[in-house]
Design an enzyme around this catalytic site. Sequence first.
Site, mmCIF file in Angstrom:
data_model
loop_
_atom_site.group_PDB
_atom_site.id
_atom_site.type_symbol
_atom_site.label_atom_id
_atom_site.label_comp_id
_atom_site.label_asym_id
_atom_site.label_seq_id
_atom_site.Cartn_x
_atom_site.Cartn_y
_atom_site.Cartn_z
ATOM 1 N N CYS A 111 0.821 -1.206 0.000
ATOM 2 C CA CYS A 111 0.000 0.000 0.000
ATOM 3 C C CYS A 111 0.863 1.269 0.000
ATOM 4 O O CYS A 111 1.543 1.526 -0.976
ATOM 5 C CB CYS A 111 -1.001 -0.039 1.160
ATOM 6 S SG CYS A 111 -2.344 1.137 0.935
ATOM 7 N N HIS A 214 -3.827 -5.021 0.515
ATOM 8 C CA HIS A 214 -3.321 -5.395 1.846
ATOM 9 C C HIS A 214 -3.427 -6.906 2.033
ATOM 10 O O HIS A 214 -4.371 -7.393 2.661
ATOM 11 C CB HIS A 214 -4.138 -4.688 2.939
ATOM 12 C CG HIS A 214 -3.795 -3.246 3.117
ATOM 13 N ND1 HIS A 214 -2.801 -2.815 3.972
ATOM 14 C CD2 HIS A 214 -4.309 -2.139 2.538
ATOM 15 C CE1 HIS A 214 -2.725 -1.494 3.928
ATOM 16 N NE2 HIS A 214 -3.622 -1.056 3.068
ATOM 17 N N GLU A 216 -1.938 -8.682 4.050
ATOM 18 C CA GLU A 216 -1.868 -9.052 5.479
ATOM 19 C C GLU A 216 -3.271 -9.156 6.095
ATOM 20 O O GLU A 216 -3.451 -9.845 7.095
ATOM 21 C CB GLU A 216 -0.980 -8.066 6.250
ATOM 22 C CG GLU A 216 -1.600 -6.751 6.660
ATOM 23 C CD GLU A 216 -1.736 -5.740 5.526
ATOM 24 O OE1 GLU A 216 -1.398 -6.066 4.367
ATOM 25 O OE2 GLU A 216 -2.177 -4.604 5.803
#
Length: 244
Positions: A111, A214, A216
Amino acid sequence: MRPWIGVTASQQIGGGDLPGAWVATEYTDAVLVAGGVPVILPLGEAGAHGAHMWLERLDGLMLTGGVDVDPAFFGEEPGRGLGEVCPERDALETALVEEALLRDLPVLAICRGMQVMNVTAGGTLYQDLASQGKGALQHRQRAPRWHGSHRVELTPGSKIAEILGLNELRVNSFHHQAVRDVAPGMRAVARSADGLVEAIESRRHRFVVGVQWHPEHMWRKNPTHLRLFEAFVRAAGRREPAAD
Ligand code: MN
Protein backbone atom coordinates in the site's frame (compact mmCIF):
# COMPACT_ATOMS: atom_id res chain seq x y z
CA MET A 1 18.12 -19.74 10.45
CA ARG A 2 14.96 -17.77 9.91
CA PRO A 3 15.56 -14.56 7.93
CA TRP A 4 15.15 -11.31 9.84
CA ILE A 5 12.61 -8.98 8.25
CA GLY A 6 12.49 -5.28 9.11
CA VAL A 7 8.90 -4.01 9.33
CA THR A 8 8.31 -0.26 9.20
CA ALA A 9 6.03 1.30 11.82
CA SER A 10 3.70 4.29 11.97
CA GLN A 11 4.19 7.07 14.42
CA GLN A 12 1.46 6.64 16.98
CA ILE A 13 0.78 8.85 19.94
CA GLY A 14 0.38 6.42 22.81
CA GLY A 15 -0.16 6.59 26.55
CA GLY A 16 0.82 9.91 28.13
CA ASP A 17 0.89 11.53 24.65
CA LEU A 18 4.24 9.88 23.98
CA PRO A 19 5.20 9.23 20.38
CA GLY A 20 5.73 5.52 19.73
CA ALA A 21 5.82 2.87 17.03
CA TRP A 22 2.75 0.98 15.90
CA VAL A 23 2.41 -1.96 13.51
CA ALA A 24 -0.70 -4.08 13.01
CA THR A 25 0.18 -7.60 14.14
CA GLU A 26 -1.37 -8.94 10.92
CA TYR A 27 1.90 -7.89 9.21
CA THR A 28 4.22 -9.37 11.82
CA ASP A 29 2.12 -12.54 12.08
CA ALA A 30 2.30 -12.99 8.30
CA VAL A 31 6.11 -12.69 8.40
CA LEU A 32 6.30 -15.18 11.25
CA VAL A 33 3.94 -17.72 9.66
CA ALA A 34 5.84 -17.35 6.37
CA GLY A 35 9.04 -18.38 8.17
CA GLY A 36 10.69 -15.06 9.02
CA VAL A 37 11.48 -13.13 12.19
CA PRO A 38 9.63 -9.80 12.18
CA VAL A 39 11.64 -6.85 13.56
CA ILE A 40 9.78 -3.57 14.07
CA LEU A 41 11.66 -0.45 12.92
CA PRO A 42 10.55 2.59 14.97
CA LEU A 43 10.83 6.28 14.07
CA GLY A 44 12.38 8.70 16.57
CA GLU A 45 16.19 8.93 16.86
CA ALA A 46 16.67 5.32 15.79
CA GLY A 47 14.61 5.97 12.68
CA ALA A 48 16.45 9.18 11.90
CA HIS A 49 19.84 7.40 11.99
CA GLY A 50 18.95 3.76 11.64
CA ALA A 51 18.53 2.87 7.96
CA HIS A 52 22.15 1.85 7.39
CA MET A 53 22.55 0.28 10.84
CA TRP A 54 19.45 -1.88 10.39
CA LEU A 55 20.09 -2.95 6.80
CA GLU A 56 23.57 -4.22 7.69
CA ARG A 57 21.83 -6.92 9.72
CA LEU A 58 18.41 -7.44 8.16
CA ASP A 59 17.70 -10.01 5.43
CA GLY A 60 14.59 -8.33 4.04
CA LEU A 61 12.52 -5.15 4.31
CA MET A 62 8.75 -4.91 4.53
CA LEU A 63 7.20 -1.47 4.06
CA THR A 64 3.73 -1.25 5.59
CA GLY A 65 0.64 0.84 4.91
CA GLY A 66 -0.01 4.24 6.43
CA VAL A 67 -0.48 7.94 5.78
CA ASP A 68 0.12 9.78 2.49
CA VAL A 69 3.50 10.32 0.87
CA ASP A 70 4.66 13.96 0.76
CA PRO A 71 4.29 15.07 -2.88
CA ALA A 72 7.51 17.12 -2.51
CA PHE A 73 9.29 13.80 -3.13
CA PHE A 74 7.98 13.79 -6.68
CA GLY A 75 8.22 17.52 -7.29
CA GLU A 76 4.62 18.55 -6.62
CA GLU A 77 2.95 21.02 -4.29
CA PRO A 78 0.27 19.56 -1.99
CA GLY A 79 -3.07 19.21 -3.74
CA ARG A 80 -6.31 19.88 -1.89
CA GLY A 81 -7.07 16.16 -1.62
CA LEU A 82 -3.78 15.28 0.06
CA GLY A 83 -4.21 13.64 3.46
CA GLU A 84 -1.97 13.49 6.52
CA VAL A 85 1.77 13.15 5.89
CA CYS A 86 4.55 12.08 8.27
CA PRO A 87 7.91 13.66 7.35
CA GLU A 88 9.89 11.42 9.75
CA ARG A 89 8.40 8.30 8.23
CA ASP A 90 8.98 9.52 4.66
CA ALA A 91 12.63 10.24 5.55
CA LEU A 92 13.22 6.83 7.10
CA GLU A 93 11.42 4.81 4.46
CA THR A 94 13.02 6.57 1.48
CA ALA A 95 16.45 6.00 3.10
CA LEU A 96 15.61 2.33 3.69
CA VAL A 97 14.42 1.83 0.10
CA GLU A 98 17.48 3.56 -1.39
CA GLU A 99 19.86 1.37 0.54
CA ALA A 100 17.84 -1.84 0.15
CA LEU A 101 17.85 -1.38 -3.64
CA LEU A 102 21.63 -0.75 -3.62
CA ARG A 103 22.16 -3.91 -1.57
CA ASP A 104 19.66 -5.94 -3.63
CA LEU A 105 17.88 -6.79 -0.40
CA PRO A 106 14.43 -8.36 -0.87
CA VAL A 107 11.63 -5.79 -0.39
CA LEU A 108 7.90 -6.36 0.00
CA ALA A 109 6.12 -3.01 -0.12
CA ILE A 110 2.44 -2.83 0.82
CA CYS A 111 0.00 0.00 0.00
CA ARG A 112 1.76 3.20 1.15
CA GLY A 113 4.93 1.09 1.03
CA MET A 114 4.57 0.52 -2.72
CA GLN A 115 3.96 4.24 -3.20
CA VAL A 116 7.07 5.17 -1.18
CA MET A 117 9.13 2.64 -3.11
CA ASN A 118 7.90 3.94 -6.46
CA VAL A 119 8.61 7.56 -5.52
CA THR A 120 12.06 6.76 -4.11
CA ALA A 121 12.96 4.99 -7.37
CA GLY A 122 11.90 8.06 -9.40
CA GLY A 123 8.19 7.52 -10.05
CA THR A 124 5.16 9.69 -9.23
CA LEU A 125 1.75 9.30 -7.57
CA TYR A 126 -1.79 10.54 -7.84
CA GLN A 127 -2.08 12.52 -4.61
CA ASP A 128 -5.81 11.94 -4.42
CA LEU A 129 -7.77 9.86 -6.92
CA ALA A 130 -11.12 11.58 -6.30
CA SER A 131 -10.00 15.19 -6.79
CA GLN A 132 -7.78 14.19 -9.73
CA GLY A 133 -10.64 12.37 -11.44
CA LYS A 134 -8.87 8.98 -11.51
CA GLY A 135 -9.91 5.53 -10.37
CA ALA A 136 -13.50 4.92 -11.44
CA LEU A 137 -13.85 1.95 -9.07
CA GLN A 138 -14.26 2.12 -5.31
CA HIS A 139 -10.71 1.92 -3.98
CA ARG A 140 -11.69 2.67 -0.39
CA GLN A 141 -13.91 -0.30 0.23
CA ARG A 142 -16.51 -0.36 2.95
CA ALA A 143 -16.58 -4.17 2.92
CA PRO A 144 -14.66 -6.01 5.68
CA ARG A 145 -10.90 -5.64 5.40
CA TRP A 146 -10.29 -9.27 4.40
CA HIS A 147 -12.77 -9.10 1.49
CA GLY A 148 -11.47 -8.98 -2.07
CA SER A 149 -13.65 -6.16 -3.34
CA HIS A 150 -12.13 -5.60 -6.79
CA ARG A 151 -10.30 -7.65 -9.35
CA VAL A 152 -6.74 -7.13 -10.57
CA GLU A 153 -5.24 -8.54 -13.72
CA LEU A 154 -1.70 -9.83 -13.26
CA THR A 155 0.93 -9.54 -16.00
CA PRO A 156 1.73 -13.03 -17.31
CA GLY A 157 5.35 -13.96 -16.62
CA SER A 158 5.72 -11.43 -13.80
CA LYS A 159 7.13 -12.55 -10.48
CA ILE A 160 3.83 -11.94 -8.74
CA ALA A 161 1.84 -13.95 -11.31
CA GLU A 162 4.32 -16.81 -10.92
CA ILE A 163 4.23 -16.69 -7.11
CA LEU A 164 0.44 -16.72 -7.01
CA GLY A 165 0.05 -19.01 -10.01
CA LEU A 166 -2.79 -16.81 -11.28
CA ASN A 167 -3.62 -14.39 -14.06
CA GLU A 168 -6.14 -12.50 -11.98
CA LEU A 169 -6.99 -12.11 -8.36
CA ARG A 170 -9.56 -10.41 -6.14
CA VAL A 171 -7.96 -7.96 -3.72
CA ASN A 172 -9.06 -5.59 -1.00
CA SER A 173 -8.63 -1.85 -1.53
CA PHE A 174 -7.93 0.91 1.00
CA HIS A 175 -6.21 3.71 -0.85
CA HIS A 176 -6.98 7.18 -2.18
CA GLN A 177 -3.50 7.67 -3.66
CA ALA A 178 -2.05 5.50 -6.42
CA VAL A 179 1.03 5.07 -8.59
CA ARG A 180 0.91 7.43 -11.57
CA ASP A 181 4.23 7.09 -13.45
CA VAL A 182 5.97 3.83 -12.66
CA ALA A 183 9.61 4.42 -11.67
CA PRO A 184 12.35 3.68 -14.21
CA GLY A 185 13.59 0.14 -13.62
CA MET A 186 10.21 -0.97 -12.32
CA ARG A 187 7.14 -2.19 -14.17
CA ALA A 188 3.42 -2.38 -13.48
CA VAL A 189 2.46 -6.03 -12.98
CA ALA A 190 -1.16 -5.72 -11.83
CA ARG A 191 -3.98 -3.39 -12.84
CA SER A 192 -7.55 -2.91 -11.73
CA ALA A 193 -10.35 -2.71 -14.31
CA ASP A 194 -10.20 1.12 -14.21
CA GLY A 195 -6.54 0.98 -15.23
CA LEU A 196 -4.85 1.82 -11.93
CA VAL A 197 -1.49 0.27 -11.16
CA GLU A 198 -2.09 -2.24 -8.36
CA ALA A 199 1.36 -3.89 -8.20
CA ILE A 200 4.89 -3.09 -9.34
CA GLU A 201 8.15 -5.00 -9.39
CA SER A 202 11.75 -4.22 -10.17
CA ARG A 203 13.26 -5.47 -13.40
CA ARG A 204 16.75 -5.46 -11.89
CA HIS A 205 16.50 -6.94 -8.41
CA ARG A 206 16.08 -10.42 -6.96
CA PHE A 207 12.83 -9.66 -5.16
CA VAL A 208 11.46 -6.13 -5.09
CA VAL A 209 7.67 -6.26 -5.20
CA GLY A 210 5.01 -3.71 -4.26
CA VAL A 211 1.27 -4.29 -3.97
CA GLN A 212 -1.43 -1.66 -3.56
CA TRP A 213 -3.72 -4.03 -1.69
CA HIS A 214 -3.32 -5.40 1.85
CA PRO A 215 -2.50 -9.12 1.72
CA GLU A 216 -1.87 -9.05 5.48
CA HIS A 217 -5.63 -8.59 5.99
CA MET A 218 -6.46 -11.47 3.64
CA TRP A 219 -4.12 -14.41 4.26
CA ARG A 220 -5.95 -15.89 7.23
CA LYS A 221 -9.17 -16.20 5.21
CA ASN A 222 -7.50 -16.98 1.89
CA PRO A 223 -4.11 -18.75 2.05
CA THR A 224 -3.32 -17.71 -1.53
CA HIS A 225 -2.32 -14.35 -0.09
CA LEU A 226 0.23 -15.97 2.23
CA ARG A 227 2.24 -17.10 -0.82
CA LEU A 228 3.48 -13.57 -1.36
CA PHE A 229 4.91 -13.42 2.17
CA GLU A 230 6.38 -16.91 1.80
CA ALA A 231 8.11 -16.04 -1.49
CA PHE A 232 9.46 -12.84 0.07
CA VAL A 233 10.81 -14.59 3.18
CA ARG A 234 12.31 -17.34 1.01
CA ALA A 235 14.12 -14.70 -1.10
CA ALA A 236 15.33 -13.02 2.11
CA GLY A 237 16.72 -16.36 3.28
CA ARG A 238 19.02 -16.57 0.28
CA ARG A 239 21.93 -14.29 1.11
CA GLU A 240 23.77 -14.73 -2.19
CA PRO A 241 22.35 -12.83 -5.19
CA ALA A 242 21.01 -15.12 -7.90
CA ALA A 243 23.52 -16.00 -10.63
CA ASP A 244 21.41 -14.62 -13.50
MN1 MN B 1 -7.46 -0.68 -5.37
